[in-house]
Design a protein around this motif. Structure first.
Motif, PDB file in Angstrom:
ATOM      1  N   SER A 119       0.826  -1.203   0.000  1.00 19.67           N
ATOM      2  CA  SER A 119       0.000   0.000   0.000  1.00 19.67           C
ATOM      3  C   SER A 119       0.860   1.253   0.000  1.00 19.67           C
ATOM      4  N   ILE A 120       1.887   1.270   0.856  1.00 22.28           N
ATOM      5  CA  ILE A 120       2.745   2.452   0.943  1.00 22.28           C
ATOM      6  C   ILE A 120       3.562   2.622  -0.328  1.00 22.28           C
ATOM      7  N   THR A 121       4.069   1.512  -0.860  1.00 21.58           N
ATOM      8  CA  THR A 121       4.945   1.587  -2.026  1.00 21.58           C
ATOM      9  C   THR A 121       4.186   1.966  -3.293  1.00 21.58           C
ATOM     10  N   PHE A 122       3.026   1.361  -3.497  1.00 19.84           N
ATOM     11  CA  PHE A 122       2.352   1.527  -4.776  1.00 19.84           C
ATOM     12  C   PHE A 122       1.292   2.620  -4.775  1.00 19.84           C
ATOM     13  N   ARG A 123       0.982   3.169  -3.609  1.00 21.05           N
ATOM     14  CA  ARG A 123       0.034   4.278  -3.606  1.00 21.05           C
ATOM     15  C   ARG A 123       0.585   5.480  -4.380  1.00 21.05           C
ATOM     16  N   PRO A 124       1.870   5.882  -4.158  1.00 24.16           N
ATOM     17  CA  PRO A 124       2.413   6.980  -4.970  1.00 24.16           C
ATOM     18  C   PRO A 124       2.450   6.647  -6.457  1.00 24.16           C
ATOM     19  N   LEU A 125       2.791   5.384  -6.783  1.00 23.40           N
ATOM     20  CA  LEU A 125       2.819   4.977  -8.190  1.00 23.40           C
ATOM     21  C   LEU A 125       1.428   5.064  -8.804  1.00 23.40           C
ATOM     22  N   GLY A 126       0.431   4.541  -8.086  1.00 19.52           N
ATOM     23  CA  GLY A 126      -0.939   4.615  -8.601  1.00 19.52           C
ATOM     24  C   GLY A 126      -1.402   6.047  -8.781  1.00 19.52           C
ATOM     25  N   ARG A 127      -1.066   6.897  -7.797  1.00 22.93           N
ATOM     26  CA  ARG A 127      -1.467   8.297  -7.895  1.00 22.93           C
ATOM     27  C   ARG A 127      -0.769   8.980  -9.080  1.00 22.93           C
ATOM     28  N   ALA A 128       0.540   8.701  -9.228  1.00 21.07           N
ATOM     29  CA  ALA A 128       1.291   9.312 -10.332  1.00 21.07           C
ATOM     30  C   ALA A 128       0.768   8.836 -11.687  1.00 21.07           C
ATOM     31  N   LEU A 129       0.479   7.538 -11.793  1.00 16.52           N
ATOM     32  CA  LEU A 129      -0.024   6.997 -13.055  1.00 16.52           C
ATOM     33  C   LEU A 129      -1.419   7.533 -13.371  1.00 16.52           C
ATOM     34  N   ASP A 130      -2.284   7.597 -12.347  1.00  4.20           N
ATOM     35  CA  ASP A 130      -3.638   8.122 -12.578  1.00  4.20           C
ATOM     36  C   ASP A 130      -3.591   9.560 -13.077  1.00  4.20           C
ATOM     37  N   ASN A 131      -2.768  10.379 -12.433  1.00  5.03           N
ATOM     38  CA  ASN A 131      -2.653  11.781 -12.867  1.00  5.03           C
ATOM     39  C   ASN A 131      -2.072  11.870 -14.269  1.00  5.03           C
ATOM     40  N   GLY A 132      -1.045  11.041 -14.523  1.00  2.00           N
ATOM     41  CA  GLY A 132      -0.430  11.078 -15.853  1.00  2.00           C
ATOM     42  C   GLY A 132      -1.374  10.634 -16.943  1.00  2.00           C
ATOM     43  N   PHE A 133      -2.100   9.533 -16.725  1.00  2.91           N
ATOM     44  CA  PHE A 133      -3.034   9.050 -17.743  1.00  2.91           C
ATOM     45  C   PHE A 133      -4.188  10.036 -17.958  1.00  2.91           C
ATOM     46  N   ARG A 134      -4.622  10.668 -16.868  1.00  4.52           N
ATOM     47  CA  ARG A 134      -5.693  11.655 -17.002  1.00  4.52           C
ATOM     48  C   ARG A 134      -5.229  12.819 -17.889  1.00  4.52           C
ATOM     49  N   GLU A 135      -4.000  13.270 -17.679  1.00  2.77           N
ATOM     50  CA  GLU A 135      -3.461  14.361 -18.498  1.00  2.77           C
ATOM     51  C   GLU A 135      -3.295  13.927 -19.952  1.00  2.77           C
ATOM     52  N   ILE A 136      -2.857  12.678 -20.136  1.00  2.00           N
ATOM     53  CA  ILE A 136      -2.679  12.169 -21.507  1.00  2.00           C
ATOM     54  C   ILE A 136      -4.012  12.101 -22.233  1.00  2.00           C
ATOM     55  N   GLU A 137      -5.060  11.619 -21.556  1.00  2.63           N
ATOM     56  CA  GLU A 137      -6.385  11.548 -22.174  1.00  2.63           C
ATOM     57  C   GLU A 137      -6.931  12.938 -22.494  1.00  2.63           C
ATOM     58  N   GLU A 138      -6.706  13.881 -21.576  1.00  2.00           N
ATOM     59  CA  GLU A 138      -7.222  15.235 -21.792  1.00  2.00           C
ATOM     60  C   GLU A 138      -6.532  15.944 -22.943  1.00  2.00           C
ATOM     61  N   THR A 139      -5.305  15.576 -23.252  1.00  2.00           N
ATOM     62  CA  THR A 139      -4.558  16.212 -24.352  1.00  2.00           C
ATOM     63  C   THR A 139      -4.574  15.368 -25.622  1.00  2.00           C
ATOM     64  N   ILE A 179       9.893   3.752 -10.166  1.00  6.42           N
ATOM     65  CA  ILE A 179       8.710   4.388 -10.746  1.00  6.42           C
ATOM     66  C   ILE A 179       9.111   5.250 -11.932  1.00  6.42           C
ATOM     67  N   THR A 180      10.272   5.895 -11.852  1.00  5.37           N
ATOM     68  CA  THR A 180      10.772   6.680 -12.990  1.00  5.37           C
ATOM     69  C   THR A 180      10.976   5.781 -14.204  1.00  5.37           C
ATOM     70  N   SER A 181      11.502   4.579 -13.976  1.00 13.41           N
ATOM     71  CA  SER A 181      11.706   3.627 -15.068  1.00 13.41           C
ATOM     72  C   SER A 181      10.378   3.224 -15.700  1.00 13.41           C
ATOM     73  N   VAL A 182       9.346   3.008 -14.865  1.00  8.66           N
ATOM     74  CA  VAL A 182       8.016   2.677 -15.386  1.00  8.66           C
ATOM     75  C   VAL A 182       7.486   3.822 -16.258  1.00  8.66           C
ATOM     76  N   LYS A 183       7.651   5.050 -15.778  1.00  2.00           N
ATOM     77  CA  LYS A 183       7.178   6.211 -16.545  1.00  2.00           C
ATOM     78  C   LYS A 183       7.896   6.304 -17.895  1.00  2.00           C
ATOM     79  N   LEU A 184       9.200   6.106 -17.866  1.00  2.00           N
ATOM     80  CA  LEU A 184       9.966   6.165 -19.117  1.00  2.00           C
ATOM     81  C   LEU A 184       9.495   5.105 -20.103  1.00  2.00           C
ATOM     82  N   LYS A 185       9.253   3.896 -19.597  1.00  3.92           N
ATOM     83  CA  LYS A 185       8.798   2.819 -20.476  1.00  3.92           C
ATOM     84  C   LYS A 185       7.421   3.136 -21.056  1.00  3.92           C
TER      85      LYS A 185
END
Length: 497
Positions: free
Chosen positions: A210-230, A246-252
């Protein structure tokens, strides 16, 4: 059935938590188990030393009693009964008289051991006896297994002299419990500890995920929302805020989005190509149909000309669609290469023999100057690269020149194979040569029909194989296209194609 499906679903939903919990438990066991085993070892050694000291004390008591009563034969059995422990045997031997006294304590062992416990105790005691053999010998200790009851016994030998009598004392003691009791305690504590570890590991696994992946989930949700909006134009912002994983996941994900965007753009280009070419030929077909409606029924010549025009346009449309499909596959990387080693001479001859039948009015001359004719390539890719060059040589040759030269040569340095296709026909100005491989590019003086995609396909194939294309054209109309192939393309070896 529903319960089983629910359990399976919950398992799949919590697989990551379960894995982290299992790793946590394994880590705790890895750290704690050796420590617990060390404590078990020290406990066994302490009990063993206590049992040895008790046996030594027994021998001292016997020596004092012998000295008090003067002779072994005068030792009172009540003294022996009071001195011995449960399931212990004392043997006293006066070698001078001689006189032998033995007393076996009749009390049986409390909590008799099972056969498995006896075997395990024998195994452990024999190992320890082997390790401490010199020390045991120095102390006068030895061990043996009773063949009847299978218990392990320790034997302490002690000798002394009194009144010119040589006396030996032997104390035999059951030592199976020295190992069994600590091991039982260890196993009990291990079960309790393991249960505790499972509880703690499960809690730690759940909280850690929960602690580890909550920031990842939040970052991914915000990123995907921005991608969909643009409209999928935006990309994840790389800040390193959440760590390198998490940076590596974002880059991929950004790489995947870029690749998808590239594929979409190329698909749009392909659709535009299809639309452009199909509309052109459909317009020509429509014009022929209109002419037939106006004049064709009464004029067989016009009817035949228009039908021939329609047939030609349909053939051209089929050819163009095939070309566009090949280009789209090359752009998307969906053509699976079947790389094999071929003889260039055989490839060229097979290809040119086909075009000798297709264009019987032309003369195709092949010349070879090969040091080594082997080439690693996909046969279809080879034909796909050479086809537009040969067809353009035929299409743009002058009416008086029906001869096309194909010269194949090879070198060790650089390690390449060159296929030169030469014809005499339309002149290509130097300023146009860099553009002829672009999609739909047509020279200013070019009045011939075509899709403008053939040389683009050639360029794509040559790029795929780390190849190159050289073009020369003289004002007298002598034009040469040279395809330069690497014998073993590095890009294909690195990509594993």
């Amino acid at each position: 059935m529903f319960l089983k499906q629910n359990i399976v679903k919950r398992y799949h939903d919590n697989r990551l938590r379960l894995r982290i919990a299992a790793l946590t438990i394994a880590g705790i066991l890895f750290v704690c188990l050796p420590i617990n085993l060390y404590f078990l070892y020290t406990n066994v050694m302490e009990k063993g030393n206590a049992r040895y000291e008790d046996m030594v004390y027994r021998t001292i008591e016997i020596e004092n009693e012998v000295r008090r009563v003067e002779y072994v034969s005068k030792i009172d059995r009540d003294f022996l009964r009071a001195s011995t422990a449960r399931n212990e045997t004392i043997q006293i031997y006066d070698r001078t008289e001689p006189k032998y006294v033995e007393y076996v304590n009749p009390e049986t062992v409390k909590n008799p051991a099972t056969m498995l416990e006896k075997k395990f105790a024998s195994f452990v005691i024999n190992i320890l006896a082997g390790i401490f053999k010199p020390e045991l010998k120095e102390r006068g200790l030895s061990t043996y297994t009773d063949p009847n009851n299978k218990y392990q016994y320790a034997v302490l030998n002690y000798k002394f002299e009194h009144n010119n009598h040589k006396v030996s004392v032997k104390v035999i003691r059951n030592v199976t419990s020295v190992v069994i009791k600590p091991i039982k305690g260890f196993m009990y504590s291990l079960y309790i500890s393991l249960l505790w570890y499972i509880i703690i590991g499960s809690i730690v696994g759940y909280v850690a995920v929960s602690i580890t992946f909550r920031p990842l989930g939040r970052a991914l949700d915000n990123g995907f929302r921005e991608i969909e909006e643009t409209n999928y134009e935006a990309r994840f912002t790389i800040t390193g805020k959440y760590g390198k994983e998490i940076t590596s996941v974002k880059l991929k994900i950004n790489e995947i989005l870029e690749k998808m965007n590239e594929i979409v753009e190329k698909n749009i280009e392909s659709i535009q190509d299809v639309s452009h070419e199909v509309n052109t030929h459909l317009t020509s077909i429509k014009q022929s149909v209109d002419v037939i409606r106006l004049y064709g029924n009464n004029n067989p010549k016009i009817l035949e000309d228009r039908l021939s025009s329609i047939d030609t346009n349909i053939i051209r449309m089929s050819s163009i669609m095939s070309t566009i499909l090949d280009l789209a596959k090359l752009n998307q990387g969906s053509i699976k290469a079947d790389i094999k080693t071929y003889s260039v001479r055989e490839l060229v001859e097979g290809f040119i023999n086909h075009y000798r039948k297709v264009y019987p009015d032309f003369v195709f001359i092949t010349k070879y100057n090969l040091v080594d004719s082997n080439l690693d390539i996909d046969r279809d890719h080879f034909f796909l690269a050479l086809k537009p060059i040969i067809e353009n040589a035929v299409k743009y040759s002058s009416e008086r020149s029906k001869c096309i030269l194909i010269a194949v040569s090879s070198n060790w340095e650089p390690n390449d194979i060159r296929i030169a296709v030469r014809n005499r026909g339309d002149y290509i100005p130097p300023e146009e040569i860099p553009h002829i491989f672009e999609r739909h590019y047509r020279g200013k003086s070019n009045a011939k029909q075509g899709s403008g995609l053939g040389l683009t396909i050639t360029k794509k194939v040559m790029d795929l194989y780390d190849g190159n294309i050289e073009v020369t054209s003289s004002p007298v109309g002598l034009t040469t296209f040279i395809l330069i192939f690497q014998r073993k393309p590095k890009s294909l070896e690195d990509s594993g194609i």
